[in-house]
Motif scaffolding. Structure first.
Motif, PDB file in Angstrom:
ATOM      1  N   SER B  40      -1.697  25.433   2.897  1.00 55.80           N
ATOM      2  CA  SER B  40      -2.418  24.432   3.704  1.00 55.80           C
ATOM      3  C   SER B  40      -1.443  23.643   4.566  1.00 55.80           C
ATOM      4  O   SER B  40      -0.248  23.613   4.277  1.00 55.80           O
ATOM      5  N   PRO B  41      -1.943  22.969   5.605  1.00 48.62           N
ATOM      6  CA  PRO B  41      -1.090  22.017   6.311  1.00 48.62           C
ATOM      7  C   PRO B  41      -0.574  20.980   5.321  1.00 48.62           C
ATOM      8  O   PRO B  41      -1.353  20.461   4.511  1.00 48.62           O
ATOM      9  N   ASP B  68       3.234  27.798  14.718  1.00 45.79           N
ATOM     10  CA  ASP B  68       2.383  26.603  14.733  1.00 45.79           C
ATOM     11  C   ASP B  68       1.454  26.677  15.932  1.00 45.79           C
ATOM     12  O   ASP B  68       1.696  27.439  16.864  1.00 45.79           O
ATOM     13  N   VAL B  69       0.396  25.837  15.905  1.00 41.59           N
ATOM     14  CA  VAL B  69      -0.446  25.754  17.110  1.00 41.59           C
ATOM     15  C   VAL B  69       0.225  24.851  18.147  1.00 41.59           C
ATOM     16  O   VAL B  69      -0.001  24.996  19.329  1.00 41.59           O
ATOM     17  N   LEU B  93      -4.606  29.877  17.981  1.00 39.65           N
ATOM     18  CA  LEU B  93      -5.047  30.827  16.951  1.00 39.65           C
ATOM     19  C   LEU B  93      -4.603  30.322  15.576  1.00 39.65           C
ATOM     20  O   LEU B  93      -3.508  29.824  15.427  1.00 39.65           O
ATOM     21  N   CYS B  94      -5.496  30.497  14.580  1.00 42.01           N
ATOM     22  CA  CYS B  94      -5.291  29.847  13.287  1.00 42.01           C
ATOM     23  C   CYS B  94      -4.529  30.690  12.286  1.00 42.01           C
ATOM     24  O   CYS B  94      -4.507  30.373  11.098  1.00 42.01           O
ATOM     25  N   GLU B 119       7.121  31.356   8.610  1.00 47.01           N
ATOM     26  CA  GLU B 119       6.324  30.232   8.115  1.00 47.01           C
ATOM     27  C   GLU B 119       5.022  30.266   8.895  1.00 47.01           C
ATOM     28  O   GLU B 119       4.983  29.941  10.080  1.00 47.01           O
ATOM     29  N   ILE B 121       0.939  29.689   9.974  1.00 42.10           N
ATOM     30  CA  ILE B 121       0.150  28.501  10.330  1.00 42.10           C
ATOM     31  C   ILE B 121      -0.416  27.864   9.067  1.00 42.10           C
ATOM     32  O   ILE B 121      -0.839  28.570   8.150  1.00 42.10           O
ATOM     33  N   GLY B 122      -0.457  26.559   9.046  1.00 39.64           N
ATOM     34  CA  GLY B 122      -1.023  25.844   7.901  1.00 39.64           C
ATOM     35  C   GLY B 122      -2.518  26.098   7.808  1.00 39.64           C
ATOM     36  O   GLY B 122      -3.296  25.582   8.603  1.00 39.64           O
ATOM     37  N   ASN B 123      -2.919  26.922   6.830  1.00 41.13           N
ATOM     38  CA  ASN B 123      -4.317  27.369   6.763  1.00 41.13           C
ATOM     39  C   ASN B 123      -4.460  28.201   5.500  1.00 41.13           C
ATOM     40  O   ASN B 123      -3.688  29.121   5.271  1.00 41.13           O
ATOM     41  N   CYS B 126      -7.608  31.957   7.048  1.00 38.12           N
ATOM     42  CA  CYS B 126      -7.374  33.101   7.915  1.00 38.12           C
ATOM     43  C   CYS B 126      -6.067  33.888   7.670  1.00 38.12           C
ATOM     44  O   CYS B 126      -6.086  35.111   7.717  1.00 38.12           O
TER      45      CYS B 126
END
Lengths: 225, 227
Positions: B40-41, B68-69, B93-94, B119, B121-123, B126
């Protein structure tokens, strides 16, 4: 426990569906609140606290998750109406899915309906659910740099709740720095540092929600962009 | 209508798996161990990396791809350790998919490296669906997030090889039941290896570092056999 599966909207644009839903909710006088955050920021805990604190209001909840009914069960245990939505793996709710959820929930002239969105700081910000209010939570354990890394979510939210304030001493979270970063992305965003656990800061947030409900019911109110 | 959506998704994931295979082949050729780090983020991905870099940078050549976004705060933190880091922005994009990962690796230039971290994306949703071609999928669950996360985000726990339970130092402030979290994860994935850690205090990372060195030795060994 009612569990329903919903699929993504296809066909009519999501924006149109969202606008239509907002108009419907306006005429019924119920404020639909889209609550968003990372997993584990405290969405369900916050809603639970609000239900207990604001007894004079009639509140129902739509819990949206990939899997499990634990959240809806927690809400039901408080005596409030709740349904559990499973999104078929989708990482966010959109207006069509929200509408389907409302149909299943059934309307009983509530004051507030919470849509607890899927735990995700990215995708939910991209999809208008038709809610009258967007509220996001950032917990102190997640870090004060999140406004820099996930700006859209902060931009799309009418209010940012900074949760888990009671645990602040365990983390390197600078509330002032965070506030500055949020205001940089979204000038005028309402910020509510609080602890749903201890009750600190809850009164300010609850007063704001009640103000927004009154505003929603008066003619000439502005819906969020 | 619903069925169309499913078929499209299945096609996308199948194509992605093919692209992931290509990434795997390329990295095998270089003898590089590639780790996909998810969570998670705010779970502590960057902080965990800083700890692993501290333990490993004198024992192998490490590189980091930060996805990261927005923002480059993460890549900067890594670069401060002297380790090569590049920052990818995913245009909203996630998750990272195999194509984007392939392009990032191309840009990074894996030659001369032993261990590369992505590393992600914080998620918690997806990234679990999209193979990147990694040798190891490492996810982080942090104590403040709650021990029910395996119930709510089962795929992430099912696909991961390693689970770090981070922020153990903050346990007194939360109702987090480590045993329950472990039980729930193992129910989904009996082979998942679980390590309670504290990135803030720098505790619990020695075993994780050894696991990575072991993986590296095995990969180099296989590489030597092929030559």
């Amino acid at each position: 426990m009612k569990i329903i599966k919903v699929g993504a909207s296809i066909g009519a644009s999501n924006e149109q569906a969202a606008e239509r839903l907002r108009e419907e909710m306006k005429s019924s006088g119920t404020l639909l609140i889209n609550l968003m955050s990372s997993p584990g920021s405290g969405k369900t805990t916050l809603i639970s606290r609000l239900i207990r604190d604001m007894e004079e209001l009639s509140i129902a909840v739509m819990e949206a998750d990939i899997e499990s009914a634990v959240d809806a069960e927690r809400i039901e245990a408080l005596g409030a109406r709740a349904i559990q939505i499973h999104t078929n793996g989708m990482c966010h709710m959109d207006a069509g899915m929200t509408k389907a959820g409302l149909r299943e929930l059934g309307r009983e002239q509530e004051d507030l309906i919470f849509l607890e969105n899927v735990g995700n700081l990215i995708c939910p910000a991209e999809y208008d659910t038709g809610a009258g209010l967007n509220v996001m939570i950032l917990s102190v354990s997640e870090g004060d740099d999140k406004p820099l890394k996930y700006p859209l979510m902060f931009r799309e939210s009418d209010a940012v709740v900074i949760s888990k304030l009671d645990a602040l001493s365990y983390f390197d979270f600078d509330p002032e720095e965070c506030r500055k970063r949020i205001e940089n992305i979204h000038p005028g965003a309402k910020i509510f540092p609080l602890s749903a656990r201890t009750g600190e800061g809850m009164e300010e947030f609850e007063n704001w929600l009640k103000e927004r409900l009154l505003s929603w019911r008066n003619t000439g109110d502005q819906a969020p962009a | 209508m619903q069925i169309d959506v499913f078929e499209t998704k299945e096609r996308i994931l199948a194509d992605n798996r093919e692209a992931a295979k290509l990434n795997r082949l390329r990295l095998a050729g270089e003898g590089v161990v590639f780790v996909n780090l998810m969570g998670s983020p705010g779970a502590g991905k960057t902080s965990v990396l800083l700890n692993l870099i501290r333990l490993l940078k004198d024992r192998c050549r490490i590189g980091v791809i930060e996805a990261d976004v927005d923002s480059d705060v993460d890549a900067r933190k890594i670069a401060e350790t002297g380790v090569r880091a590049i920052q990818i922005h995913t245009a909203g994009l996630c998750h990272m998919d195999a194509d984007m990962t392939g392009r990032a690796l191309e840009h990074f230039g894996p030659e001369g490296f032993d261990l590369i971290f992505l590393e992600n994306i914080g998620n918690l949703v997806c990234p679990a669906e999209f193979e990147t071609g990694a040798d190891l999928k490492m996810m982080i669950l942090s104590v403040p997030e709650g021990d029910d996360k395996p119930l709510k985000y089962p795929l992430m726990f099912t696909v991961s090889d390693v689970m770090l339970v981070n922020k153990m130092d903050a346990a007194p402030a939360f109702d987090f039941d480590l045993e329950k979290a472990e039980e729930r994860a193992k129910k989904l994935n009996p082979d998942i290896r679980i390590f309670p850690v504290s990135a803030r205090e720098g505790r619990g990372f020695e075993e994780v570092a050894e696991l990575l060195l072991q993986l590296l030795a095995e990969k180099k060994g296989r590489g030597n056999e092929d030559h």
